[in-house]
Design an enzyme around this catalytic site. Structure first.
Site, mmCIF file in Angstrom:
data_model
loop_
_atom_site.group_PDB
_atom_site.id
_atom_site.type_symbol
_atom_site.label_atom_id
_atom_site.label_comp_id
_atom_site.label_asym_id
_atom_site.label_seq_id
_atom_site.Cartn_x
_atom_site.Cartn_y
_atom_site.Cartn_z
ATOM 1 N N TRP A 1 0.842 -1.213 0.000
ATOM 2 C CA TRP A 1 0.000 0.000 0.000
ATOM 3 C C TRP A 1 0.874 1.259 0.000
ATOM 4 O O TRP A 1 0.502 2.288 -0.555
ATOM 5 C CB TRP A 1 -0.907 -0.024 1.242
ATOM 6 C CG TRP A 1 -1.701 1.228 1.453
ATOM 7 C CD1 TRP A 1 -2.928 1.516 0.930
ATOM 8 C CD2 TRP A 1 -1.313 2.383 2.221
ATOM 9 N NE1 TRP A 1 -3.333 2.754 1.337
ATOM 10 C CE2 TRP A 1 -2.366 3.320 2.125
ATOM 11 C CE3 TRP A 1 -0.196 2.716 2.976
ATOM 12 C CZ2 TRP A 1 -2.325 4.560 2.755
ATOM 13 C CZ3 TRP A 1 -0.152 3.940 3.605
ATOM 14 C CH2 TRP A 1 -1.214 4.853 3.491
ATOM 15 N N HIS A 2 2.050 1.158 0.602
ATOM 16 C CA HIS A 2 2.900 2.345 0.734
ATOM 17 C C HIS A 2 3.476 2.828 -0.585
ATOM 18 O O HIS A 2 3.897 3.975 -0.689
ATOM 19 C CB HIS A 2 4.035 2.091 1.733
ATOM 20 C CG HIS A 2 3.552 2.025 3.143
ATOM 21 N ND1 HIS A 2 3.156 0.844 3.725
ATOM 22 C CD2 HIS A 2 3.367 2.987 4.073
ATOM 23 C CE1 HIS A 2 2.755 1.094 4.963
ATOM 24 N NE2 HIS A 2 2.870 2.381 5.196
ATOM 25 N N GLY A 3 3.539 1.973 -1.557
ATOM 26 C CA GLY A 3 4.061 2.462 -2.836
ATOM 27 C C GLY A 3 4.536 1.363 -3.741
ATOM 28 O O GLY A 3 4.537 0.178 -3.385
ATOM 29 N N TYR B 1 4.604 10.825 5.112
ATOM 30 C CA TYR B 1 3.489 10.056 4.554
ATOM 31 C C TYR B 1 2.769 10.750 3.400
ATOM 32 O O TYR B 1 1.878 10.155 2.802
ATOM 33 C CB TYR B 1 2.515 9.640 5.670
ATOM 34 C CG TYR B 1 2.717 8.197 6.077
ATOM 35 C CD1 TYR B 1 3.881 7.827 6.739
ATOM 36 C CD2 TYR B 1 1.810 7.201 5.762
ATOM 37 C CE1 TYR B 1 4.110 6.507 7.090
ATOM 38 C CE2 TYR B 1 2.026 5.882 6.101
ATOM 39 C CZ TYR B 1 3.173 5.542 6.765
ATOM 40 O OH TYR B 1 3.405 4.226 7.097
#
Lengths: 319, 481
Positions: free
Chosen positions: B329-331, B478
Site C-alpha cells: 500500500w505504501h508504494g 506520509y
C-alpha cells in the site's frame, strides 16, 4: 426549539469567552518570554564579542584583521591564519593580523555581510576568498541564512541581505526574538557559559584520516546561476572599491574536479576579467590524498598545513 | 499548504470563523462550506487532480445509491455493483500508483532478454492522498452492500466525507459508518472540543518540528550517504529514523485529529504508543491503526474465512497476505513488498508460537514482570527498526547493502550538534509521556484538572516549538504515499 437555540448561543458565548481568555493569556506570556529572551541574548552577544571563537557574532561585530579568509567550512578547516600571518610578516616585515571567517554552508550573502561589517570597522589589506568549484552553479543555500537571523536588528548589512532573500512572512516573523534566536541561542549561550580557545583566529583544526575513499570525478553540468554570478561580482566590486587585494582560491577535495564545468569556467573567467590572482588546488596530487583529509570535503590539520604553506608562497609572489 | 505552516493556520481561521458564526444553524451550510474549503485545500496541493476527485466522488455516490436500491430487490446486481466499486477503487489506485512501476519493471525484464522497449520515459503523476481517499470510497460501497450503513442521498455530505481537508492528504482513514452520521448534524462551537483540539494540535506540532524535523537532518545525512558512514552511525541513524517516522506521522495525525475536533468532528485515532508494544503483532495493532483496521476488516477477515478449510495454515497465510498488502500500500517498490513480507513472517511466527508462549508466561507469571516486559519492548523496537531500514531503502540492493554494512566497522559515529542537542531531550520527554500515558499515572500536564497547569504546559510546549523546533522543516513523510 427556540430554547435549545438560546442555550446553544449562550454556551457558545461562554465557550468563546473562555477560549479567548486562555488564548490571550498564553499570547501575553509568550510575548513576555520573547522580550526577556531578546534582552538576555543581546546581553550575551555583547559579552561574547571579545571572544574570537564565537564565530559569526565575533566576525560581524568585533573582528578586525588585515588579512581575512572568507569561505564555507572548507575555508575554516583548510587555512591556518597563524601560518599565513607568520609567512607574510617575516617576508614583508609587516605586522598583519589574520582571521579566518569560514563558516558551515556559507555562500555569497554571508561573505557580503562579513566583508561589509569588517570594513565598517577597519578595511583589510588582503581578502582570500575560498570558493568551491560548484559555488556558481545551483541555488544559493537559503537555509544557511538563518545563522544570521539573530543579527537582523543589530547589523544593517545582515538586515539588507535577509530582507532581499527572505519572504514577506519571514520578515514579519523577524520581529519575534524566538524566531530570530531559534536554534542559534544554543551557540551563543554555550560559548558564553563554556568559553573555549580551541579555535585560534577562527581556524578549526580537524583530525583523523579518510581511509575508505575513492577519487571519483565530480561532473557538474549545471548552468551558472546568474544570481550567484552577480553576487560574486558584487564581492569583487566591494574589494576593488576599497583597495583591498582580493585572491580567489579553490581548496582540494577527495574527488576529481571537472575543470570544464560551466561554473568552474565562470570563476576562472571572472578572475581573469578583474585581474584577480587565482589559485586552484582542487586536483593537486600532492594534496588529494586520504591521509591529508578529515573527510572528503575537509583537510585535516596536516593537510591544512601543506595547503596554507602553498597559499602563503603564492600570496608572497603576488604581493 | 502543510498543517505545520502559517498559511494553513490562516486558512483554518478563515474556514472556522464562518463555519461557526454564519453556518452554525445549518448542517448543510456547514458541510457545503467544509467541502469548498476542502477542494480549495486539495487544489492548493494539486489543482490538476480536482476533476479526478470530483468524478470519482460522483461515481461512488451513484454506486452507493444503486447498491442500496438493489440490496433487497436484486442482491446479485448489488453484489456486482459492489465488485465494480471495489475494482474501480483499486483500479484507480493501481493506475496512478503502480502502473508506471510495473511497466518499467516489464521494460527492464524485456531489456534483460535483449529486447528494446521505449518505455523508459513512461510516467504517471500520482494524485496526492489517493491511497487515503480511495480506501474511504471502497469502504463506503462495501459497508453499503453489507447494510452496515445507509448510503447518504446528500451529495454535498458525501463529498465532504471524501474530501475532508484535515484527513485527505495523509489520513486517518475514516469509516463512513462513523463519520457520515457526524456530518448529518450541525456542529456548534464547544469549549471542550476546541481546548482538546488545540492541545492535540500543539502536541502534534511539537512532535513534528521538535523531534521529527530535528532527527531528519541526521538520518538523511547518514542514510542517504550510507556508503560514507560506519556501522555505528548507520545503526544510530536507523534507530532514530524509527522515532522520526513515528513522530512525523503521529504528529500529522494529532494535528489532523485536533483540527477536526475543533470543527466538531471526531476522526479515528491512528497511533497508540506503538513503541511500547511487546511484540510485532501488538505493534501493528497500535501503529497506523486506521489503515491496519481497514485492511483487517476488508482483506484479512474475508481471507481468513476463505482459507478456514486449511486450519491454522490458512490463518497464517491470511496474516502474511495482510501484511504484504499493508507493505505494498505504501508504494510501488519491491522494498515495500519485502517490508510487508518481513513483518508478515514475524507475525506468522508469533501466531504459531502464541499458545506455547502464553502457557510459558502463565507458568512463570511473567506477563507483568519488568525483566520480561522491557527486553521484549526493546526487541520489538529493534525488529521494527530493521523493517524500516527495508522500508526506507530506495531499492533492494541498497537495503541489503545497508544491512550488510551494519555487520562491521563499529567505530566512532558521525555526530550532528543540532540533532543531538535539540532532538534527544525531546525524545526523552516523549518516552516519559508515552510511559506515563500507558501506565495511566496520575500526572497529566496537558490534561491536568488545574487550568493553570494546562496553560503552563501549553506555554512551555510552544516555547520548545518556537525556540528549539526546526521552523524551516519540510513535508510529512506520509505525503508521498
Amino acid at each position: 426549539m427556540e430554547d435549545s437555540l438560546y442555550i446553544s448561543n449562550s454556551n457558545m458565548k461562554k465557550s468563546s469567552t473562555k477560549i479567548l481568555i486562555c488564548f490571550i493569556t498564553i499570547l501575553l506570556c509568550l510575548y513576555c518570554f520573547d522580550c526577556i529572551l531578546g534582552y538576555v541574548m543581546r546581553y550575551i552577544s555583547q559579552r561574547n564579542l571579545e571572544k574570537e571563537h564565537c564565530g559569526l557574532n565575533y566576525c560581524l561585530n568585533a573582528a578586525t584583521a588585515d588579512i581575512i579568509i572568507l569561505g564555507s567550512s572548507s575555508a575554516r578547516a583548510n587555512y591556518i591564519p597563524q601560518l599565513i600571518g607568520d609567512s607574510i610578516n617575516s617576508h614583508l616585515g609587516t605586522k598583519y593580523s589574520v582571521y579566518n571567517t569560514g563558516n558551515t554552508y556559507q555562500d555569497f550573502p554571508y561573505f557580503y555581510c562579513e566583508m561589509k561589517s569588517l570594513m565598517d570597522r577597519k578595511i583589510p589589506k588582503i581578502v582570500i576568498l575560498d570558493l568551491q568549484p560548484w559555488t556558481l552553479s545551483g541555488p544559493t543555500n537559503m537555509s544557511a541564512l538563518k545563522f544570521m537571523r539573530p543579527y537582523y536588528n543589530t547589523n544593517s548589512h545582515v538586515k539588507e541581505v535577509l530582507d532581499d532573500n527572505e519572504t514577506f512572512l519571514h520578515r514579519v516573523l523577524m520581529n519575534f526574538e524566538m524566531y530570530k534566536y531559534n536554534e542559534e541561542f544554543f551557540d551563543l549561550l554555550s560559548s558564553y557559559l563554556y568559553p573555549t580557545t580551541k579555535y585560534p583566529m577562527g581556524f578549526w583544526a580537524l583530525d583523523g584520516e579518510e581511509k575508505d575513499y575513492e577519487i571519483i570525478p565530480e561532473n557538474d553540468n549545471r548552468e551558472v546561476n546568474p544570481l550567484s554570478k552577480q553576487e560574486f561580482e558584487k564581492t569583487i566590486q566591494i574589494a576593488h572599491n576599497n583597495n583591498v587585494k582580493l585572491f580567489v582560491s579553490i581548496s582540494p577535495y577527495l574527488r576529481y574536479i571537472d575543470r570544464n564545468s560551466p561554473a568552474y569556467k565562470e570563476i576562472v573567467n571572472m578572475c581573469k576579467k578583474y585581474n584577480i590572482p587565482f589559485f586552484d588546488y582542487s586536483n593537486d596530487l600532492e594534496l588529494v590524498k586520504g591521509e591529508l583529509f578529515h573527510d572528503t570535503m575537509h583537510l585535516n590539520k596536516k593537510g591544512a598545513t601543506i595547503l596554507t604553506k602553498k597559499v602563503s608562497s603564492e600570496l608572497l609572489k603576488s604581493l | 499548504m502543510v498543517v505545520n505552516s502559517i498559511i494553513f493556520w490562516l486558512f483554518f481561521a478563515v474556514v472556522s470563523i464562518p463555519y461557526f458564526v454564519f453556518f452554525r444553524k445549518s448542517c448543510r451550510g456547514q458541510n457545503l462550506w467544509l467541502l469548498l474549503a476542502s477542494y480549495f485545500f486539495y487544489g492548493w496541493a494539486d489543482w490538476k487532480m480536482i476533476p479526478l476527485l470530483i468524478i470519482i466522488t460522483i461515481v461512488f455516490y451513484w454506486l452507493g445509491l444503486q447498491i442500496e436500491k438493489n440490496n433487497v430487490s436484486n442482491p446479485k446486481r448489488a453484489s456486482h455493483l459492489t465488485t465494480l466499486g471495489v475494482v474501480l477503487g483499486v483500479g484507480v489506485l493501481f493506475y496512478f500508483k503502480y502502473l508506471g512501476f510495473f511497466v518499467q519493471e516489464f521494460a527492464h525484464l524485456f531489456e534483460s532478454f535483449g529486447l528494446k522497449t521505449n518505455l523508459s520515459t513512461f510516467s504517471i503523476i500520482m494524485p496526492i492522498g489517493i491511497s487515503f481517499f480511495t480506501f474511504k470510497l471502497i469502504s463506503y460501497v462495501i459497508e453499503t452492500h453489507r447494510q452496515n450503513i445507509q448510503p447518504t442521498k446528500d451529495f454535498v455530505l458525501f463529498s465532504t466525507f471524501i474530501a475532508f481537508f484535515p484527513t485527505i492528504l495523509s489520513g486517518p482513514i475514516d469509516r463512513p459508518g462513523e463519520f457520515i452520521p457526524q456530518l448529518s448534524q450541525s456542529r456548534t462551537f464547544n469549549y471542550d472540543n476546541v481546548a482538546e483540539g488545540a492541545r492535540r494540535i500543539i502536541w502534534g506540532l511539537f512532535l513534528k518540528v521538535c523531534i521529527a524535523d530535528r532527527l531528519f537532518g541526521y538520518t538523511s545525512a547518514i542514510l542517504d550517504n550510507y556508503t560514507h558512514h560506519n556501522a555505528t552511525s548507520i545503526l544510530i541513524a536507523s534507530l532514530l529514523y524509527s522515532i522520526e517516522m513515528y513522530t512525523d506521522f503521529s504528529g500529522y495525525s494529532e494535528m489532523a485529529i485536533g483540527v477536526s475536533q475543533i470543527l466538531g468532528l471526531k476522526v479515528r485515532e491512528n497511533f497508540l504508543r506503538p513503541f511500547l508494544s511487546q511484540n510485532n503483532s501488538e505493534y501493528w495493532r497500535r501503529w497506523h491503526m486506521s489503515l491496519t483496521t481497514w485492511i483487517t476488516d476488508y482483506i484479512y477477515m474475508p481471507l481468513n474465512v476463505r482459507f478456514r478449510d486449511y486450519g491454522q495454515y490458512g490463518m497464517y497465510l491470511a496474516i502474511f497476505i495482510n501484511l504484504v498488502v499493508i507493505g505494498a500500500w505504501h508504494g510501488a517498490n519491491w522494498t515495500f513488498v519485502l517490508f510487508g513480507a518481513y513483518h508478515g513472517l514475524i507475525l506468522v511466527i508469533i501466531a504459531a508460537t502464541e499458545k506455547r508462549r502464553r502457557k510459558f508466561e502463565k507458568k512463570y507469571s511473567l506477563k507483568k514482570k519488568a525483566y520480561y516486559k522491557y527486553p521484549r519492548m526493546l526487541l520489538t523496537f529493534f525488529l521494527v527498526t530493521l523493517g524500516l531500514i527495508i522500508f526506507r531503502a530506495n531499492n533492494l540492493s541498497e537495503c541489503f547493502d545497508i544491512i550488510h554494512r551494519l555487520t562491521y566497522d563499529y567505530s566512532f559515529p558521525f555526530t550532528n550538534k543540532t540533532t543531538f542537542v535539540f532532538g534527544l531531550p525531546f525524545i526523552l520527554l516523549l518516552i516519559f509521556k508515552e510511559f506515563k500515558d500507558e501506565n495511566k499515572y496520575n500526572i497529566h500536564f496537558l490534561h491536568s484538572k488545574k487550568l493553570s497547569v494546562r496553560l503552563i504546559s501549553i506555554f512551555l510546549l510552544l516555547i520548545c516549538v518556537f525556540l528549539c523546533g526546526n521552523l524551516d522543516g519540510g513535508q510529512f513523510i506520509y505525503f508521498q504515499f
